[in-house]
Write an enzyme that holds these catalytic residues in place. Structure first.
Site, mmCIF file in Angstrom:
data_model
loop_
_atom_site.group_PDB
_atom_site.id
_atom_site.type_symbol
_atom_site.label_atom_id
_atom_site.label_comp_id
_atom_site.label_asym_id
_atom_site.label_seq_id
_atom_site.Cartn_x
_atom_site.Cartn_y
_atom_site.Cartn_z
ATOM 1 N N HIS A 93 0.811 -1.213 0.000
ATOM 2 C CA HIS A 93 0.000 0.000 0.000
ATOM 3 C C HIS A 93 0.847 1.267 0.000
ATOM 4 O O HIS A 93 0.338 2.351 -0.262
ATOM 5 C CB HIS A 93 -1.015 -0.003 1.154
ATOM 6 C CG HIS A 93 -0.472 0.309 2.505
ATOM 7 N ND1 HIS A 93 -0.192 -0.657 3.441
ATOM 8 C CD2 HIS A 93 -0.181 1.481 3.116
ATOM 9 C CE1 HIS A 93 0.233 -0.102 4.554
ATOM 10 N NE2 HIS A 93 0.268 1.213 4.377
ATOM 11 N N ASP A 124 0.183 -7.546 1.334
ATOM 12 C CA ASP A 124 0.574 -6.148 1.539
ATOM 13 C C ASP A 124 2.082 -5.978 1.594
ATOM 14 O O ASP A 124 2.614 -5.281 2.468
ATOM 15 C CB ASP A 124 -0.080 -5.575 2.799
ATOM 16 C CG ASP A 124 -0.090 -4.046 2.798
ATOM 17 O OD1 ASP A 124 0.379 -3.458 1.800
ATOM 18 O OD2 ASP A 124 -0.531 -3.450 3.783
ATOM 19 N N SER A 207 4.471 3.019 7.661
ATOM 20 C CA SER A 207 4.256 1.803 6.884
ATOM 21 C C SER A 207 5.504 1.437 6.093
ATOM 22 O O SER A 207 6.106 2.277 5.424
ATOM 23 C CB SER A 207 3.096 1.993 5.900
ATOM 24 O OG SER A 207 1.865 1.792 6.519
#
Length: 355
Positions: A93, A124, A207
């Protein structure tokens, strides 16, 4: 951005990429255990505060040079130097649909160009590669996430809110969490098993960064944080999630070698399905649409039109519930599928395949 709800009252999960795009909210689920086997980190019983501070400084010195900032369009995220060839692992992402990126190393202000090697949104994870490898590039050391224990001290490293080379500290709060990310423009809504829950603060921009133990080993990739619905989406301190190192290395190695993932390490029935609604328009199972020839479901005699209502002892009311249940299992595991066919309840013993 990847937000979603946790199976805890009033909490949402939110992805931790940052930038001009804003977070949104959607439904998700989480389950897991609080126990594991043995520790990968150094002993969490230092002789005193000075020793613990020394340990922190050593780990930061060891690992932070391996954590980078990634710019993908107008969004910021983090990544981890995977090898000395310029491969960098991050969240899918974070990269989104982009193919070209700007990377800034922790010990430099010079932006470096990078291109996409491969992305696997189902877990992911993604790998990008520096176009030119600078001298002194320092790959991170990945630990055995299967040995992570609740209570281990952890440090989360990345670029929260664009603040490059930031570090927060906490402990492993739980292991074995299964978390479903809701769909967003950057994610199909991955369901990820065996995630590490940590109390180290994980904020937008973290992230793809590193969750590290006191042995300077990466035990996971920071991926999600929780926010509190009852506080208008404010951060819920101390609830973050990282994809375990074993999943990271298994996927990254395949992406680097072929650009694709042939073995995700995730269990699968070998079907496509949709949520089935009963006569009262309530979700009541996962209706099989197609069965993959030679797959687990086909070998067990399942057919299109069958409605799965239980997987093992877990009740299945939606396709999301089935996906979450499968994410907590391993390929090769044996389980029982309970299903409805022509108004009759039947069971089938299934040996799960690989997604």
């Amino acid at each position: 951005m990847i937000p979603g709800t946790l199976a805890l009252t009033g909490l949402l999960l939110t992805g931790c990429s940052g930038g001009a795009a804003s977070s949104s909210s959607a439904a998700a689920s989480s389950s897991g255990s609080n126990t594991s086997s043995s520790s990968t980190g150094a002993s969490a019983s230092p002789s005193g505060g000075n020793q613990l501070e020394s340990d922190y400084r050593r780990v930061i010195s060891d690992v932070l040079p391996s954590v980078v900032q990634i710019t993908a369009g107008d969004s910021l995220g983090s990544g981890i130097v995977y090898d000395d060839k310029g491969d960098i692992v991050t969240n899918a992402h974070v990269v989104g649909d982009a193919k070209n990126f700007t990377v800034t190393l922790a010990n430099s202000t010079k932006p470096l160009d990078a291109t996409l090697v491969g992305s696997f949104p189902e877990s992911d994870l993604a790998v990008i590669k520096l176009s030119a490898v600078p001298s002194g590039l320092r790959p991170a050391v990945f630990g055995d996430s299967g040995k992570v224990e609740v209570g281990q001290i952890t440090l989360a490293m990345g670029s929260p809110l664009g603040l490059a080379s930031s570090v927060t500290q906490g402990i492993v709060s739980a292991t074995g969490r299964t978390v479903t990310e809701p769909q967003s423009p950057d994610s199909p809504g991955a369901t990820i098993g065996n995630m590490v829950q940590t109390s180290a603060d994980i904020n937008p921009g973290n992230s793809g960064g590193a969750l590290v133990n006191l042995s300077s080993q990466v035990i996971g990739i920071n991926t999600l944080a929780a926010v509190d619905q009852e506080l208008n989406g404010s951060a819920a301190p101390g609830i973050g999630f990282a994809i375990p190192a074993a999943t990271v290395t298994g996927i990254a190695d395949q992406l680097i070698k072929t650009g694709t993932v042939a073995n995700s390490g995730r269990a699968a029935l070998g079907i496509t399905a949709r949520t089935y609604f009963d006569s009262n328009f309530q979700p009541a199972g996962a209706a099989i649409v197609t069965v993959v020839a030679g797959g687990a479901a086909a070998a067990a005699g399942l057919q299109p039109g069958d409605v799965i209502t239980k997987l093992g002892d877990t009740r299945i009311t939606t396709i999301g519930a089935l996906t979450t249940a499968l994410a907590s299992l391993q390929p090769g595991a044996k389980t029982t599928v309970t299903y409805q066919r022509d108004g009759q309840t039947k069971t089938a013993d299934v040996t799960l395949g690989t997604l």
